[in-house]
Design a protein around this motif. Structure first.
Motif, PDB file in Angstrom:
ATOM      1  N   ARG A  32       0.837  -1.216   0.000  1.00  0.00           N
ATOM      2  CA  ARG A  32       0.000   0.000   0.000  1.00  0.00           C
ATOM      3  C   ARG A  32       0.865   1.256   0.000  1.00  0.00           C
ATOM      4  NH1 ARG A  32      -3.074  -2.995   3.669  1.00  0.00           N
ATOM      5  NH2 ARG A  32      -2.066  -1.941   5.409  1.00  0.00           N
ATOM      6  N   ILE A  33       1.911   1.247   0.821  1.00  0.00           N
ATOM      7  CA  ILE A  33       2.802   2.416   0.900  1.00  0.00           C
ATOM      8  C   ILE A  33       3.510   2.621  -0.438  1.00  0.00           C
ATOM      9  CG2 ILE A  33       4.891   3.314   1.993  1.00  0.00           C
ATOM     10  CD1 ILE A  33       3.905   1.834   4.587  1.00  0.00           C
ATOM     11  N   LEU A  35       2.523   1.737  -3.415  1.00  0.00           N
ATOM     12  CA  LEU A  35       1.566   2.246  -4.398  1.00  0.00           C
ATOM     13  C   LEU A  35       1.281   3.730  -4.179  1.00  0.00           C
ATOM     14  CD1 LEU A  35      -0.936  -0.739  -4.666  1.00  0.00           C
ATOM     15  CD2 LEU A  35       0.761   0.018  -6.366  1.00  0.00           C
ATOM     16  N   ARG A  36       1.132   4.132  -2.918  1.00  0.00           N
ATOM     17  CA  ARG A  36       0.906   5.556  -2.628  1.00  0.00           C
ATOM     18  C   ARG A  36       2.092   6.404  -3.064  1.00  0.00           C
ATOM     19  NH1 ARG A  36      -0.739   5.435   3.463  1.00  0.00           N
ATOM     20  NH2 ARG A  36       0.443   7.352   3.400  1.00  0.00           N
ATOM     21  N   ALA A  37       3.299   5.822  -3.016  1.00  0.00           N
ATOM     22  CA  ALA A  37       4.500   6.542  -3.429  1.00  0.00           C
ATOM     23  C   ALA A  37       4.673   6.539  -4.948  1.00  0.00           C
ATOM     24  CB  ALA A  37       5.729   5.923  -2.768  1.00  0.00           C
ATOM     25  N   GLY A  38       3.840   5.786  -5.670  1.00  0.00           N
ATOM     26  CA  GLY A  38       3.903   5.758  -7.127  1.00  0.00           C
ATOM     27  C   GLY A  38       4.789   4.669  -7.700  1.00  0.00           C
TER      28      GLY A  38
END
Length: 90
Positions: A32-33, A35-38
């Motif tokens: 999740r982290i 993905l949030r960071a791109g």
């Protein structure tokens, strides 16, 4: 009194299941982290990504790694301070 082999095997199986569940939680959290960071949008080889993750893990563990030129590059666990001769203020 010694534990019977069957009891030990049951404990091992229970602990393996707990480990599997803990690893799944950790993987979901990190995923999740990332993905949030791109990270999911970047075309990168798995080996390169693994290497980058290992560097990040080492940084947060406070491990020393040789920088370019063979000089130790240490980063405090909070990521603030001097890295490879460059001040965080610059």
């Amino acid at each position: 009194m010694k534990k019977p082999t069957a009891k030990i095997r049951e404990e091992i199986a229970r602990l393996q299941e707990q480990l599997k569940q803990a690893e799944t939680r950790d993987a979901e959290r990190v995923g999740r982290i990332a993905l949030r960071a791109g990270i999911g949008e970047i075309e990168v080889e798995e080996a390169d990504l693994l290497s980058a993750f290992e560097e990040v893990a080492g940084r947060f563990r406070g491990e020393t790694k040789l920088a370019q030129g063979g000089k130790p590059a240490t980063t405090p666990p909070n990521g603030v301070g001097e890295v490879s001769g460059q001040s965080a203020e610059t």
